[in-house]
Design a protein around this motif. Structure first.
Motif, mmCIF file in Angstrom:
data_model
loop_
_atom_site.group_PDB
_atom_site.id
_atom_site.type_symbol
_atom_site.label_atom_id
_atom_site.label_comp_id
_atom_site.label_asym_id
_atom_site.label_seq_id
_atom_site.Cartn_x
_atom_site.Cartn_y
_atom_site.Cartn_z
ATOM 1 N N ARG A 210 0.019 68.434 17.193
ATOM 2 C CA ARG A 210 0.058 68.582 18.657
ATOM 3 C C ARG A 210 -1.346 68.783 19.217
ATOM 4 O O ARG A 210 -1.688 68.256 20.278
ATOM 5 N N GLY B 280 7.021 81.305 18.606
ATOM 6 C CA GLY B 280 7.546 80.652 19.800
ATOM 7 C C GLY B 280 7.137 81.254 21.132
ATOM 8 O O GLY B 280 7.661 80.864 22.175
ATOM 9 N N ASP C 208 1.882 71.905 14.454
ATOM 10 C CA ASP C 208 0.986 72.417 15.494
ATOM 11 C C ASP C 208 -0.347 71.678 15.473
ATOM 12 O O ASP C 208 -0.895 71.327 16.526
ATOM 13 N N GLU D 267 -5.121 80.076 15.794
ATOM 14 C CA GLU D 267 -3.719 80.377 16.129
ATOM 15 C C GLU D 267 -3.099 80.961 14.861
ATOM 16 O O GLU D 267 -2.949 80.256 13.856
ATOM 17 N N SER E 266 2.397 77.928 30.839
ATOM 18 C CA SER E 266 1.850 76.648 30.369
ATOM 19 C C SER E 266 2.641 75.471 30.926
ATOM 20 O O SER E 266 2.220 74.321 30.792
ATOM 21 N N GLY F 131 4.473 80.749 22.657
ATOM 22 C CA GLY F 131 3.734 79.761 23.452
ATOM 23 C C GLY F 131 2.271 79.606 23.081
ATOM 24 O O GLY F 131 1.478 79.090 23.886
ATOM 25 N N LYS F 132 1.897 79.944 21.856
ATOM 26 C CA LYS F 132 0.492 79.827 21.440
ATOM 27 C C LYS F 132 0.028 78.371 21.466
ATOM 28 O O LYS F 132 -1.013 78.048 22.033
ATOM 29 N N THR F 133 0.806 77.504 20.825
ATOM 30 C CA THR F 133 0.342 76.116 20.700
ATOM 31 C C THR F 133 0.348 75.411 22.055
ATOM 32 O O THR F 133 -0.604 74.679 22.377
ATOM 33 N N LEU F 134 1.388 75.647 22.860
ATOM 34 C CA LEU F 134 1.397 74.979 24.171
ATOM 35 C C LEU F 134 0.234 75.472 25.036
ATOM 36 O O LEU F 134 -0.412 74.681 25.732
ATOM 37 N N LYS G 53 4.971 82.400 29.778
ATOM 38 C CA LYS G 53 6.252 81.878 30.291
ATOM 39 C C LYS G 53 6.667 82.604 31.578
ATOM 40 O O LYS G 53 7.858 82.883 31.770
ATOM 41 N N ASP H 239 6.901 81.443 34.359
ATOM 42 C CA ASP H 239 7.776 80.550 35.153
ATOM 43 C C ASP H 239 9.247 80.903 34.961
ATOM 44 O O ASP H 239 10.093 80.576 35.800
#
Ligand SMILES: Nc1nc2c(ncn2[C@@H]2O[C@H](COP(=O)(O)OP(=O)(O)OP(=O)(O)O)[C@@H](O)[C@H]2O)c(=O)[nH]1
Ligand SMILES: [Mg+2]
Length: 227
Positions: A75, A40, A72, A117, A197, A42-45, A165, A167
Protein backbone atom coordinates in the motif's frame (compact mmCIF):
# COMPACT_ATOMS: atom_id res chain seq x y z
CA UNK A 1 12.46 -16.19 38.19
CA UNK A 2 14.37 -17.28 35.07
CA UNK A 3 11.62 -15.76 32.92
CA UNK A 4 12.27 -12.35 34.44
CA UNK A 5 16.02 -12.71 33.93
CA UNK A 6 15.70 -13.58 30.24
CA UNK A 7 13.29 -10.72 29.61
CA UNK A 8 15.68 -8.28 31.27
CA UNK A 9 18.57 -9.56 29.13
CA UNK A 10 16.58 -9.16 25.92
CA UNK A 11 15.52 -5.64 26.88
CA UNK A 12 19.08 -4.68 27.84
CA UNK A 13 20.44 -5.92 24.53
CA UNK A 14 17.68 -4.05 22.73
CA UNK A 15 18.56 -0.86 24.61
CA UNK A 16 22.18 -1.12 23.53
CA UNK A 17 21.24 -1.54 19.87
CA UNK A 18 18.66 1.24 20.16
CA UNK A 19 21.32 3.65 21.44
CA UNK A 20 23.48 2.78 18.43
CA UNK A 21 20.54 3.49 16.10
CA UNK A 22 19.81 6.77 17.91
CA UNK A 23 23.41 7.84 17.41
CA UNK A 24 23.19 7.03 13.69
CA UNK A 25 19.97 9.03 13.33
CA UNK A 26 21.55 11.92 15.22
CA UNK A 27 24.75 11.88 13.17
CA UNK A 28 22.83 11.83 9.89
CA UNK A 29 20.10 14.27 10.95
CA UNK A 30 17.28 11.76 10.51
CA UNK A 31 14.00 12.33 12.33
CA UNK A 32 12.73 8.86 13.22
CA UNK A 33 9.23 8.42 14.58
CA UNK A 34 7.63 5.18 15.76
CA UNK A 35 3.86 4.80 15.16
CA UNK A 36 2.11 2.49 17.61
CA UNK A 37 -1.53 1.47 17.98
CA UNK A 38 -3.93 -1.43 18.27
CA UNK A 39 -4.47 -3.39 15.04
CA UNK A 40 -6.54 -1.42 12.58
CA UNK A 41 -6.44 2.02 14.24
CA UNK A 42 -5.40 3.55 10.94
CA UNK A 43 -1.59 3.66 10.89
CA UNK A 44 -1.16 2.60 7.27
CA UNK A 45 -3.98 4.74 5.90
CA UNK A 46 -2.57 7.75 7.74
CA UNK A 47 0.83 7.02 6.20
CA UNK A 48 -0.73 6.72 2.75
CA UNK A 49 -2.34 10.15 3.24
CA UNK A 50 0.99 11.48 4.54
CA UNK A 51 3.11 10.19 1.66
CA UNK A 52 0.67 11.43 -0.97
CA UNK A 53 0.96 14.95 0.46
CA UNK A 54 4.75 15.03 0.18
CA UNK A 55 6.57 16.50 -2.79
CA UNK A 56 8.43 13.97 -4.95
CA UNK A 57 12.02 13.90 -3.80
CA UNK A 58 11.15 14.33 -0.12
CA UNK A 59 13.83 12.40 1.74
CA UNK A 60 11.60 9.96 3.60
CA UNK A 61 11.55 6.19 4.04
CA UNK A 62 9.15 3.85 5.81
CA UNK A 63 9.64 0.57 7.65
CA UNK A 64 6.37 -1.20 8.36
CA UNK A 65 6.03 -4.16 10.66
CA UNK A 66 3.50 -6.97 10.69
CA UNK A 67 3.28 -10.53 11.94
CA UNK A 68 2.55 -11.73 8.41
CA UNK A 69 1.95 -10.34 4.88
CA UNK A 70 3.50 -7.57 2.83
CA UNK A 71 0.12 -5.83 2.49
CA UNK A 72 1.08 -2.58 4.21
CA UNK A 73 4.38 -2.21 2.33
CA UNK A 74 2.51 -2.72 -0.95
CA UNK A 75 0.00 0.00 0.00
CA UNK A 76 2.79 2.41 0.91
CA UNK A 77 5.18 1.66 -1.96
CA UNK A 78 2.71 3.19 -4.46
CA UNK A 79 3.97 6.67 -3.58
CA UNK A 80 7.50 6.09 -4.85
CA UNK A 81 9.39 6.49 -1.56
CA UNK A 82 11.59 3.69 -0.15
CA UNK A 83 9.47 1.24 1.86
CA UNK A 84 10.36 -2.09 3.44
CA UNK A 85 8.11 -4.59 5.18
CA UNK A 86 9.40 -6.24 8.34
CA UNK A 87 7.65 -9.56 8.85
CA UNK A 88 8.12 -10.59 12.47
CA UNK A 89 6.72 -14.10 11.99
CA UNK A 90 4.67 -14.00 15.17
CA UNK A 91 6.57 -11.54 17.36
CA UNK A 92 4.18 -8.87 18.60
CA UNK A 93 6.56 -5.89 18.31
CA UNK A 94 9.53 -4.57 16.37
CA UNK A 95 12.91 -4.50 18.07
CA UNK A 96 16.09 -2.56 17.42
CA UNK A 97 17.82 -5.54 15.82
CA UNK A 98 15.05 -5.85 13.21
CA UNK A 99 15.31 -2.13 12.45
CA UNK A 100 19.11 -2.28 12.06
CA UNK A 101 18.83 -5.28 9.73
CA UNK A 102 16.20 -3.65 7.51
CA UNK A 103 18.09 -0.36 7.28
CA UNK A 104 20.87 -2.21 5.46
CA UNK A 105 21.12 -0.91 1.92
CA UNK A 106 19.65 2.51 2.78
CA UNK A 107 21.93 5.52 3.28
CA UNK A 108 20.61 7.34 6.34
CA UNK A 109 22.51 10.47 5.32
CA UNK A 110 20.16 10.69 2.33
CA UNK A 111 17.06 10.76 4.57
CA UNK A 112 15.34 13.46 6.61
CA UNK A 113 12.58 11.20 7.92
CA UNK A 114 12.34 7.57 8.86
CA UNK A 115 8.84 6.52 9.79
CA UNK A 116 8.33 3.20 11.51
CA UNK A 117 4.87 1.62 11.55
CA UNK A 118 5.02 -0.84 14.42
CA UNK A 119 3.11 -4.12 14.62
CA UNK A 120 -0.54 -3.51 15.56
CA UNK A 121 -0.40 -3.93 19.34
CA UNK A 122 -0.93 -1.43 22.13
CA UNK A 123 1.19 -3.25 24.71
CA UNK A 124 4.42 -4.98 23.58
CA UNK A 125 5.85 -2.26 21.26
CA UNK A 126 5.90 0.21 24.13
CA UNK A 127 8.73 -1.74 25.84
CA UNK A 128 11.06 -1.67 22.83
CA UNK A 129 13.15 1.40 22.14
CA UNK A 130 13.96 1.58 18.41
CA UNK A 131 16.26 4.58 18.80
CA UNK A 132 13.41 6.76 17.62
CA UNK A 133 13.12 10.44 18.37
CA UNK A 134 9.60 9.88 19.66
CA UNK A 135 6.76 7.44 19.83
CA UNK A 136 3.36 8.41 18.45
CA UNK A 137 0.28 6.57 19.65
CA UNK A 138 -2.88 6.31 17.57
CA UNK A 139 -6.22 5.82 19.30
CA UNK A 140 -9.26 5.42 17.09
CA UNK A 141 -12.80 6.42 17.91
CA UNK A 142 -13.95 2.79 17.77
CA UNK A 143 -11.68 1.58 20.56
CA UNK A 144 -13.20 3.18 23.66
CA UNK A 145 -12.12 6.27 25.53
CA UNK A 146 -10.76 4.24 28.45
CA UNK A 147 -7.77 2.82 26.55
CA UNK A 148 -5.20 5.34 27.85
CA UNK A 149 -6.06 4.22 31.39
CA UNK A 150 -6.06 0.52 30.56
CA UNK A 151 -2.84 0.56 28.53
CA UNK A 152 -1.00 3.49 30.13
CA UNK A 153 2.58 2.59 29.17
CA UNK A 154 2.38 3.61 25.53
CA UNK A 155 0.43 6.79 26.30
CA UNK A 156 2.97 7.71 28.99
CA UNK A 157 5.87 7.25 26.54
CA UNK A 158 4.38 9.00 23.50
CA UNK A 159 5.00 12.61 22.52
CA UNK A 160 1.82 12.73 20.43
CA UNK A 161 -1.55 11.03 20.43
CA UNK A 162 -3.39 10.99 17.15
CA UNK A 163 -7.10 10.54 17.75
CA UNK A 164 -8.00 8.79 14.51
CA UNK A 165 -11.22 8.14 12.58
CA UNK A 166 -12.89 11.28 13.96
CA UNK A 167 -15.21 11.15 10.92
CA UNK A 168 -16.95 8.29 12.78
CA UNK A 169 -17.71 10.36 15.90
CA UNK A 170 -21.35 11.02 14.93
CA UNK A 171 -21.96 7.28 14.68
CA UNK A 172 -20.08 5.73 17.59
CA UNK A 173 -20.57 6.06 21.34
CA UNK A 174 -17.15 7.57 21.98
CA UNK A 175 -16.52 10.53 24.26
CA UNK A 176 -13.56 12.26 22.59
CA UNK A 177 -13.12 14.81 25.38
CA UNK A 178 -12.91 12.02 27.95
CA UNK A 179 -10.40 10.14 25.77
CA UNK A 180 -8.19 13.26 25.61
CA UNK A 181 -8.55 13.79 29.39
CA UNK A 182 -7.59 10.17 30.04
CA UNK A 183 -4.49 10.48 27.86
CA UNK A 184 -3.49 13.69 29.70
CA UNK A 185 -4.05 12.01 33.07
CA UNK A 186 -1.45 9.42 32.08
CA UNK A 187 0.84 11.93 30.37
CA UNK A 188 0.17 15.63 31.03
CA UNK A 189 2.70 16.63 28.33
CA UNK A 190 1.19 14.57 25.52
CA UNK A 191 0.19 16.54 22.44
CA UNK A 192 -3.08 15.53 20.77
CA UNK A 193 -4.26 15.96 17.19
CA UNK A 194 -7.64 14.74 15.91
CA UNK A 195 -7.43 13.28 12.41
CA UNK A 196 -9.52 11.56 9.81
CA UNK A 197 -7.74 9.86 6.96
CA UNK A 198 -11.02 9.56 5.05
CA UNK A 199 -12.17 13.21 5.19
CA UNK A 200 -8.70 14.75 5.58
CA UNK A 201 -9.65 16.55 8.81
CA UNK A 202 -6.60 17.35 10.92
CA UNK A 203 -4.08 16.12 8.36
CA UNK A 204 -2.58 19.60 7.85
CA UNK A 205 -1.94 19.81 11.59
CA UNK A 206 -0.34 16.36 11.56
CA UNK A 207 1.91 17.26 8.62
CA UNK A 208 3.00 20.47 10.35
CA UNK A 209 3.76 18.57 13.53
CA UNK A 210 5.89 16.04 11.63
CA UNK A 211 7.78 18.73 9.71
CA UNK A 212 8.44 20.71 12.88
CA UNK A 213 9.94 17.64 14.55
CA UNK A 214 12.28 17.22 11.59
CA UNK A 215 13.33 20.89 11.70
CA UNK A 216 14.09 20.53 15.38
CA UNK A 217 16.09 17.35 14.71
CA UNK A 218 18.18 18.92 11.93
CA UNK A 219 18.93 21.98 14.11
CA UNK A 220 20.10 19.77 16.98
CA UNK A 221 22.15 17.56 14.63
CA UNK A 222 23.89 20.48 12.94
CA UNK A 223 24.68 22.03 16.36
CA UNK A 224 26.18 18.78 17.68
CA UNK A 225 28.08 17.85 14.49
CA UNK A 226 29.11 21.45 13.79
CA UNK A 227 27.70 21.18 10.23
N1 LIG B 1 -13.75 5.81 8.79
C1 LIG B 1 -12.43 5.74 8.82
N2 LIG B 1 -11.82 4.58 8.57
C2 LIG B 1 -10.47 4.55 8.61
C3 LIG B 1 -9.69 5.70 8.91
N3 LIG B 1 -8.38 5.34 8.92
C4 LIG B 1 -8.35 4.04 8.62
N4 LIG B 1 -9.60 3.55 8.43
C5 LIG B 1 -9.99 2.18 8.08
O1 LIG B 1 -9.61 1.34 9.17
C6 LIG B 1 -9.14 0.08 8.67
C7 LIG B 1 -7.74 -0.18 9.19
O2 LIG B 1 -6.85 0.81 8.68
P1 LIG B 1 -5.29 0.57 8.54
O3 LIG B 1 -4.69 1.84 8.08
O4 LIG B 1 -5.01 -0.66 7.75
O5 LIG B 1 -4.92 0.29 10.07
P2 LIG B 1 -3.52 -0.15 10.67
O6 LIG B 1 -3.41 0.51 12.00
O7 LIG B 1 -2.43 0.12 9.71
O8 LIG B 1 -3.72 -1.72 10.86
P3 LIG B 1 -2.59 -2.83 11.22
O9 LIG B 1 -1.37 -2.51 10.43
O10 LIG B 1 -3.22 -4.11 10.85
O11 LIG B 1 -2.37 -2.70 12.70
C8 LIG B 1 -9.21 0.18 7.16
O12 LIG B 1 -10.43 -0.40 6.72
C9 LIG B 1 -9.21 1.66 6.89
O13 LIG B 1 -9.84 2.02 5.68
C10 LIG B 1 -10.38 6.93 9.15
O14 LIG B 1 -9.79 8.00 9.40
N5 LIG B 1 -11.74 6.89 9.09
MG1 LIG C 1 -0.94 -1.16 8.97
Amino acid sequence: MSRVEIERKVLNENQLLAEQLRERYRADGVCCVNLISSPGSGKTLLLERTLERLAPGTRIAVLTGDLQTENDAKRLARFGFPVKQIITGGTCHLDARMIGKHLEGWKLAELDFLIIENVGNLVCPSSYDLGEECKIVLLSTTEGEDKPLKYPSIFAKSALMLLTKVDLLPYVPFNAELARDNARRVNPQIEIIDVSSTTGEGLDGWMQWLLSRQHRRSEVSSRTTGA
